[in-house]
Design a protein around this motif. Structure first.
Motif, short mmCIF file in Angstrom:
data_model
loop_
_atom_site.label_atom_id
_atom_site.label_comp_id
_atom_site.label_asym_id
_atom_site.label_seq_id
_atom_site.Cartn_x
_atom_site.Cartn_y
_atom_site.Cartn_z
N ARG A 190 77.57 -68.97 58.98
CA ARG A 190 77.22 -69.92 60.04
C ARG A 190 75.72 -69.88 60.32
O ARG A 190 75.10 -70.91 60.59
CB ARG A 190 78.02 -69.62 61.31
CG ARG A 190 79.47 -70.10 61.25
CD ARG A 190 80.10 -70.10 62.62
NE ARG A 190 80.24 -68.73 63.13
CZ ARG A 190 81.34 -68.00 62.99
NH1 ARG A 190 82.39 -68.50 62.33
NH2 ARG A 190 81.41 -66.79 63.47
N MET A 191 75.14 -68.68 60.27
CA MET A 191 73.70 -68.55 60.48
C MET A 191 72.91 -69.24 59.37
O MET A 191 71.91 -69.91 59.63
CB MET A 191 73.31 -67.07 60.54
CG MET A 191 73.89 -66.32 61.72
SD MET A 191 73.23 -66.90 63.30
CE MET A 191 74.09 -65.79 64.43
N LEU A 245 75.95 -69.90 48.84
CA LEU A 245 75.98 -69.60 50.28
C LEU A 245 76.33 -68.14 50.53
O LEU A 245 75.76 -67.50 51.43
CB LEU A 245 76.98 -70.52 50.99
CG LEU A 245 76.55 -71.97 51.20
CD1 LEU A 245 77.69 -72.78 51.80
CD2 LEU A 245 75.31 -72.04 52.09
N ILE A 246 77.27 -67.60 49.74
CA ILE A 246 77.60 -66.18 49.86
C ILE A 246 76.37 -65.33 49.55
O ILE A 246 76.06 -64.36 50.27
CB ILE A 246 78.75 -65.81 48.91
CG1 ILE A 246 80.06 -66.50 49.33
CG2 ILE A 246 78.95 -64.30 48.85
CD1 ILE A 246 80.69 -65.96 50.57
N LEU A 247 75.65 -65.66 48.49
CA LEU A 247 74.45 -64.91 48.12
C LEU A 247 73.39 -64.98 49.21
O LEU A 247 72.77 -63.96 49.55
CB LEU A 247 73.88 -65.46 46.81
CG LEU A 247 74.65 -65.10 45.53
CD1 LEU A 247 74.16 -65.94 44.36
CD2 LEU A 247 74.51 -63.62 45.22
N THR A 265 70.32 -62.39 53.51
CA THR A 265 69.55 -62.61 54.74
C THR A 265 70.08 -61.85 55.95
O THR A 265 69.36 -61.73 56.95
CB THR A 265 69.51 -64.11 55.08
OG1 THR A 265 70.85 -64.62 55.18
CG2 THR A 265 68.77 -64.89 54.01
N ASP A 266 71.30 -61.36 55.90
CA ASP A 266 71.88 -60.64 57.04
C ASP A 266 71.86 -59.14 56.74
O ASP A 266 72.57 -58.67 55.85
CB ASP A 266 73.31 -61.13 57.28
CG ASP A 266 73.87 -60.61 58.60
OD1 ASP A 266 73.32 -59.63 59.16
OD2 ASP A 266 74.85 -61.19 59.10
N SER A 267 71.09 -58.40 57.50
CA SER A 267 70.96 -56.96 57.26
C SER A 267 72.26 -56.21 57.49
O SER A 267 72.47 -55.12 56.96
CB SER A 267 69.86 -56.38 58.15
OG SER A 267 70.17 -56.58 59.52
#
Length: 312
Positions: free
Chosen positions: A301-302, A44-46, A51-53
């Protein structure tokens, strides 16, 4: 007189944590749960970082590599034990033992290097904030990680090749649930060269990153103390809190197991310590880093909610 390269021992017996069937069933469920939690948390961390810029920064780049190493480290240490519980055998082949030893050394070394690099990153962020982007360039970050991987693999290859030349012709029981450098005690060959390389090379790989971490945080502490406001001090320290917690947990357990006199602790304490740094620490790292990190919690959360991540 020449020595044979073939070991008379074809397999080792991993004593594990218990030989009682009922306890083994409980341990299997417990370790499988912790291993799955480790994989889920770090994956999940990866995913969140990739995915979040907003998280495409040096700190999170190093954190993503640490998450990958934690999953790999836990897999190398735990999967064989879980397999042994399933098949009802506690043996591991000689070649399998050396393979496990190789990967464990690689991932332990990577943990040390990454924690040191992350400490340097925090030093630059706190002590030289205006020059952070010019100092911590993407090229330098990739060089740090690539150099760490090369050094870790060379380090592991050295000890594995030195171990492969030894003969094991007596007791083949390992009082652990994985193969580590302590199998030297079972060898009937001259282990002087192995002992010297462990003392010099492995000691350097462990101690040099630890010294870098200490120096980085001494400089960070000095910079934080010079901040006039209490709020400013807390803000500066909070950027390092998660990393300090991981460093304390990781090095605390390793020092307790490998760098304290054997007369001061029992075999049960050694086993508990190895469980902490091979299973518990990789499982807790994702929680430690995301607990007080608003950006990372938002990205998680996203990912979990499968919502579109806003960009800035």
């Amino acid at each position: 007189m020449s020595r044979t390269n073939q070991s008379s021992v074809s397999e080792f017996l991993l004593l594990g944590l218990s030989r009682q069937p009922q306890q083994q069933q409980l341990l299997f469920v417990l370790f499988l749960s912790m291993y799955l939690a480790t994989v889920l948390g770090n994956v999940l961390i990866l995913l969140a970082i990739s995915t979040d810029s907003r998280l495409h920064t040096p700190m999170y780049f190093f954190l993503s590599n640490l998450s990958f190493v934690d999953v790999s480290f836990s897999s190398a240490a735990v999967l064989k034990m879980l397999d042994n519980y399933i098949v009802g055998s506690q043996t591991i082949s000689f070649s399998g033992c050396l393979t496990q030893l190789y990967f464990l050394i690689v991932f332990v070394s990577m943990d040390n290097f990454l924690l040191a690099v992350m400490a340097y990153d925090r030093f630059v962020a706190v002590c030289h904030p205006l020059h952070y982007t010019t100092k911590m360039t993407p090229q330098l970050c990739v060089l740090f990680v690539a150099g760490s991987w090369v050094t870790a693999n060379l380090h592991a290859l050295l000890h594995t090749l030195l171990m492969a030349r030894l003969s094991f012709c007596a007791d083949n029981t390992i009082p652990q649930f994985f193969c580590d450098v302590n199998i030297l005690k079972l060898s009937c060959s001259d282990t002087h060269l192995n002992d010297m390389m462990i003392l010099v090379v492995a000691g350097l790989v462990m101690i040099a990153p630890f010294i870098c971490i200490l120096i980085s945080y001494l400089l960070v502490a000095g910079a934080v103390l010079r901040v006039p406001s209490t709020k400013g001090k807390w803000k500066a320290f909070s950027t390092c809190g998660s990393h300090l917690a991981v460093v304390s947990l990781y090095y605390g357990t390793i020092i307790a197991v490998y760098f304290t006199p054997s007369s001061t602790h029992s075999a049960e304490a050694d086993t508990a310590g190895t469980v902490l740094y091979t299973v518990v620490t990789p499982m807790l790292n994702p929680f430690i880093y995301s607990l007080r990190n608003k950006d990372l919690k938002g990205a998680l959360r996203m990912v979990i909610g499968r919502k579109k991540i806003p960009t800035r």
